[in-house]
Design a protein around this motif. Structure first.
Motif, PDB file in Angstrom:
ATOM      1  N   MET A  57      27.119 -11.237  17.986  1.00 47.19           N
ATOM      2  CA  MET A  57      26.673 -11.895  16.747  1.00 47.19           C
ATOM      3  C   MET A  57      25.186 -11.663  16.498  1.00 47.19           C
ATOM      4  O   MET A  57      24.771 -11.390  15.364  1.00 47.19           O
ATOM      5  CB  MET A  57      26.960 -13.403  16.802  1.00 47.19           C
ATOM      6  CG  MET A  57      28.407 -13.757  16.575  1.00 47.19           C
ATOM      7  SD  MET A  57      29.080 -13.146  15.014  1.00 47.19           S
ATOM      8  CE  MET A  57      28.098 -14.034  13.834  1.00 47.19           C
ATOM      9  N   ILE A  58      24.380 -11.767  17.539  1.00 47.31           N
ATOM     10  CA  ILE A  58      22.943 -11.526  17.402  1.00 47.31           C
ATOM     11  C   ILE A  58      22.698 -10.085  16.942  1.00 47.31           C
ATOM     12  O   ILE A  58      21.883  -9.837  16.041  1.00 47.31           O
ATOM     13  CB  ILE A  58      22.209 -11.824  18.729  1.00 47.31           C
ATOM     14  CG1 ILE A  58      22.241 -13.324  19.014  1.00 47.31           C
ATOM     15  CG2 ILE A  58      20.779 -11.298  18.707  1.00 47.31           C
ATOM     16  CD1 ILE A  58      21.828 -13.699  20.421  1.00 47.31           C
ATOM     17  N   THR A  59      23.404  -9.140  17.539  1.00 50.86           N
ATOM     18  CA  THR A  59      23.253  -7.739  17.152  1.00 50.86           C
ATOM     19  C   THR A  59      23.708  -7.511  15.720  1.00 50.86           C
ATOM     20  O   THR A  59      23.052  -6.804  14.949  1.00 50.86           O
ATOM     21  CB  THR A  59      24.061  -6.839  18.108  1.00 50.86           C
ATOM     22  OG1 THR A  59      23.654  -7.099  19.452  1.00 50.86           O
ATOM     23  CG2 THR A  59      23.846  -5.365  17.803  1.00 50.86           C
ATOM     24  N   LEU A  60      24.829  -8.116  15.346  1.00 44.45           N
ATOM     25  CA  LEU A  60      25.369  -7.964  13.990  1.00 44.45           C
ATOM     26  C   LEU A  60      24.421  -8.548  12.946  1.00 44.45           C
ATOM     27  O   LEU A  60      24.136  -7.907  11.934  1.00 44.45           O
ATOM     28  CB  LEU A  60      26.734  -8.643  13.916  1.00 44.45           C
ATOM     29  CG  LEU A  60      27.550  -8.419  12.658  1.00 44.45           C
ATOM     30  CD1 LEU A  60      27.935  -6.961  12.543  1.00 44.45           C
ATOM     31  CD2 LEU A  60      28.787  -9.277  12.694  1.00 44.45           C
ATOM     32  N   ILE A  61      23.903  -9.733  13.197  1.00 46.48           N
ATOM     33  CA  ILE A  61      22.964 -10.359  12.259  1.00 46.48           C
ATOM     34  C   ILE A  61      21.673  -9.544  12.179  1.00 46.48           C
ATOM     35  O   ILE A  61      21.119  -9.338  11.096  1.00 46.48           O
ATOM     36  CB  ILE A  61      22.688 -11.824  12.657  1.00 46.48           C
ATOM     37  CG1 ILE A  61      23.961 -12.649  12.431  1.00 46.48           C
ATOM     38  CG2 ILE A  61      21.525 -12.398  11.879  1.00 46.48           C
ATOM     39  CD1 ILE A  61      23.924 -14.029  13.039  1.00 46.48           C
ATOM     40  N   GLY A  62      21.225  -9.047  13.318  1.00 44.60           N
ATOM     41  CA  GLY A  62      20.030  -8.207  13.337  1.00 44.60           C
ATOM     42  C   GLY A  62      20.202  -6.937  12.525  1.00 44.60           C
ATOM     43  O   GLY A  62      19.254  -6.440  11.912  1.00 44.60           O
ATOM     44  N   SER A  63      21.418  -6.401  12.487  1.00 43.53           N
ATOM     45  CA  SER A  63      21.662  -5.172  11.729  1.00 43.53           C
ATOM     46  C   SER A  63      21.554  -5.403  10.227  1.00 43.53           C
ATOM     47  O   SER A  63      21.338  -4.457   9.464  1.00 43.53           O
ATOM     48  CB  SER A  63      23.044  -4.612  12.058  1.00 43.53           C
ATOM     49  OG  SER A  63      24.065  -5.377  11.444  1.00 43.53           O
ATOM     50  N   LEU A  64      21.690  -6.653   9.795  1.00 38.97           N
ATOM     51  CA  LEU A  64      21.585  -6.970   8.371  1.00 38.97           C
ATOM     52  C   LEU A  64      20.149  -7.266   7.959  1.00 38.97           C
ATOM     53  O   LEU A  64      19.820  -7.225   6.772  1.00 38.97           O
ATOM     54  CB  LEU A  64      22.474  -8.168   8.046  1.00 38.97           C
ATOM     55  CG  LEU A  64      23.952  -8.021   8.398  1.00 38.97           C
ATOM     56  CD1 LEU A  64      24.693  -9.323   8.139  1.00 38.97           C
ATOM     57  CD2 LEU A  64      24.592  -6.882   7.649  1.00 38.97           C
TER      58      LEU A  64
END
Length: 153
Positions: A57-64
């Motif tokens: 989730m942290i990686t996914l949010i960071g990608s946005l």
């Protein structure tokens, strides 16, 4: 139309982490959890799955929110070589023994690297084979054949 994904590499890494996390937690549901003081066989995989999900989730949010690298071409040949090496190891370890299975694993998977060179790979294969035989067979006493029945042992 602009994409909201600013870092495609991180986006797909986050998706991959979340998928593995979900699979881990779902599979671990079949095992008893126990308690934090007396952990059952499902406790560690479940906790590991949740931690991996948080990282996803942290990686996914960071990608946005953060610009990053675009996706590169997918290395199919490298993936097939590495997966094939692991499958070959599993096939060879009982029949041919560790002295064949470990070098095959290392040499075939090393071919998947753009930096592959024979001499360092052979040195690694020999060193890893000696180390694994000493550790797993001699020190830990695991019932793995050093030389298997296919080679007359």
């Amino acid at each position: 139309m602009r994409s909201t994904i600013r870092s495609p590499k991180d986006f797909w890494s986050g998706i991959m982490f979340l998928a593995i996390s979900l699979a881990t937690v779902l599979i671990a549901r079949e095992y008893p959890m126990g308690t934090a003081g007396q952990m059952g066989p499902g406790f560690f995989p479940t906790m590991l799955g949740w931690v991996l999900g948080a990282i996803g989730m942290i990686t996914l949010i960071g990608s946005l929110t953060t610009a990053g690298e675009p996706l590169e071409r997918f290395a199919w040949k490298d993936m097939v070589l590495i997966l094939g090496a692991v499958l070959l190891f599993g096939f060879l370890v009982r029949g041919a023994g560790l002295v064949v299975a470990i070098p095959v694993l290392i040499l075939v998977s090393a071919c998947g690297s753009v930096k592959f060179r024979w001499l360092p790979s052979l040195g690694l294969a020999i060193g890893a084979t000696v180390f694994c035989v000493l550790l797993f067979v001699k020190a830990l006493g695991l019932p793995l054949p050093v030389v298997g029945p296919w080679l007359g042992a």
